[in-house]
Motif scaffolding. Structure first.
Motif, mmCIF file in Angstrom:
data_model
loop_
_atom_site.group_PDB
_atom_site.id
_atom_site.type_symbol
_atom_site.label_atom_id
_atom_site.label_comp_id
_atom_site.label_asym_id
_atom_site.label_seq_id
_atom_site.Cartn_x
_atom_site.Cartn_y
_atom_site.Cartn_z
ATOM 1 N N GLU A 192 3.666 2.375 -0.680
ATOM 2 C CA GLU A 192 4.488 0.998 -0.493
ATOM 3 C C GLU A 192 4.564 0.099 -1.837
ATOM 4 O OE1 GLU A 192 5.625 -2.610 2.701
ATOM 5 O OE2 GLU A 192 3.884 -1.247 2.985
ATOM 6 N N GLU A 193 5.460 -0.547 -2.310
ATOM 7 C CA GLU A 193 5.610 -1.254 -3.485
ATOM 8 C C GLU A 193 6.192 -2.609 -3.058
ATOM 9 O OE1 GLU A 193 7.197 0.942 -7.108
ATOM 10 O OE2 GLU A 193 8.141 2.063 -5.475
ATOM 11 N N GLY A 194 6.001 -3.534 -3.922
ATOM 12 C CA GLY A 194 6.477 -4.853 -3.568
ATOM 13 C C GLY A 194 5.351 -5.840 -3.291
ATOM 14 N N SER A 195 5.728 -6.857 -2.347
ATOM 15 C CA SER A 195 4.656 -7.820 -1.813
ATOM 16 C C SER A 195 3.841 -7.209 -0.788
ATOM 17 C CB SER A 195 5.458 -9.100 -1.479
ATOM 18 O OG SER A 195 6.278 -9.568 -2.323
ATOM 19 N N VAL A 196 2.887 -6.272 -1.500
ATOM 20 C CA VAL A 196 2.080 -5.836 -0.434
ATOM 21 C C VAL A 196 0.227 -5.682 -1.158
ATOM 22 C CG1 VAL A 196 3.619 -4.280 0.864
ATOM 23 C CG2 VAL A 196 2.488 -3.322 -1.292
ATOM 24 N N GLY A 197 -0.614 -5.301 -0.437
ATOM 25 C CA GLY A 197 -1.845 -5.000 -1.191
ATOM 26 C C GLY A 197 -2.147 -6.325 -1.796
ATOM 27 N N ALA A 198 -2.745 -5.753 -3.205
ATOM 28 C CA ALA A 198 -2.948 -6.973 -4.194
ATOM 29 C C ALA A 198 -1.811 -7.619 -4.552
ATOM 30 C CB ALA A 198 -3.923 -6.006 -5.260
ATOM 31 N N GLY A 199 -0.709 -7.290 -4.266
ATOM 32 C CA GLY A 199 0.335 -7.891 -4.982
ATOM 33 C C GLY A 199 1.105 -9.053 -3.588
#
Length: 324
Positions: free
Chosen positions: A140-147
């Motif tokens: 998954e990309e975008g506003s997830v995990g470290a971001g």
């Protein structure tokens, strides 16, 4: 020639990625897992890094391979999340062999996202453990995990993934967590820096900028001063030596400078980890040159993808919303 790959298609075979996302605290952790080990290296260009176990990645030092890389929010508090990744690997018997048992090697780096959520809860060991449990080949990309709580030059930052398949048969990829002081776009025109590196299919992500109006860049930053960092992991299935992996990380840093202006500032902790699967025997210098060049391009595209795919957060507009 090389084929541009975006999202999960860019993931180098043998690697898995997992996120832990805390939406209430607006923070999280991202793990790049390679349980059987990969040659590791790092290049640090920012003046304010927060790291764990990066000294052992120097080419002259003993340990050749790592089992995971952790990117995490929480500033220095977030380094505790690496303990959870170590626990996950130890339970599976993965790590550097010693007389007392295997010791998982998990270099880590942090970005600053404190105070952006409703509660103060930096990622701890459980966050790292949950991120490791969540690993898979779909990223998954975008506003997830470290971001999750990341900000990129006044707009929402996040996580992005991009890569290339080279005609020589090797792959190279970049996973980034973008939380930069510098802007990823020209404040006068709204145009993303490095936009020309986007693959044809990625251009559909670009917003309409016809209603945007701004001012020329003057390198003044009223927002989030001293709370910044761009982190990246570049990886390849080419059997690079440890010194060659370091060169890959060095070359990949150019991708940050193409996508963010300015980069590597006194107030950022910018760094790039490198991972190389295989026996570490090394490759021809010309192959390394091509891998490094495409790694830099992949970092640029991954940063742009992170910005384009991230939604807004409280008091932090998304890039696409700012353009509209």
């Amino acid at each position: 020639m090389a084929e541009a790959l975006g999202g999960s298609r860019a993931l180098v075979p043998g690697l898995r990625v997992g996120h832990f996302t805390d939406l209430e605290a607006l923070t999280g952790s991202t793990v790049v897992l390679v349980e059987e080990g990969a040659v590791g290296a790092v290049d640090v260009r920012g003046a304010a890094p927060g790291t764990r176990e990066t000294d052992l990645l120097s080419p002259e030092n003993t340990v050749e391979k790592v089992q995971a890389i952790l990117l995490t929010g929480g500033s220095a508090f977030g380094l505790r999340a690496a303990d959870g990744v170590v626990r996950y690997l130890a339970e599976r018997g993965k790590g550097f062999p010693t007389p007392g048992g295997v010791v998982p090697i998990v270099p880590a780096a942090v970005l600053y996202d404190l105070g952006r959520g409703k509660v103060h809860r930096p990622p701890g060991a459980e966050a790292g453990y949950q991120a490791a449990l969540a690993v898979g080949e779909e990223v998954e990309e975008g506003s997830v995990g470290a971001g999750t709580g990341a900000v990129a030059g006044g707009v929402k930052g996040g996580v992005g993934l991009a890569g290339y398949a080279l005609e020589e048969g090797y792959r190279v990829m970049a996973l980034v967590a973008v939380n930069s002081l510098g802007r990823p776009f020209d404040p006068l025109t709204g145009r993303l820096y490095g936009e020309e590196f986007l693959a044809e299919g990625e251009r559909a992500l670009l917003p309409d900028r016809s209603r945007y109006w701004g001012s020329p860049e003057d390198y003044r930053y009223p927002f989030l001063l001293g709370q910044n960092t761009t982190l990246a992991v570049v990886a390849t299935d080419a059997p690079l030596s440890k010194a060659q992996a370091r060169r890959l990380a060095i070359m990949a840093q150019d991708g940050i400078a193409r996508a963010i202006r300015p980069a590597h500032t006194p107030l950022d902790g910018d760094l790039v980890f490198a991972l190389a699967l295989g026996e570490g025997k090394g490759v021809d210098p010309y192959i390394l040159l091509r891998l490094g060049a495409y790694a830099a391009d992949a970092v640029t595209r991954a940063i742009l993808r992170a910005v384009l795919l991230s939604g807004s957060a409280p008091v932090i507009p998304a890039y696409r919303d700012l353009m509209g």
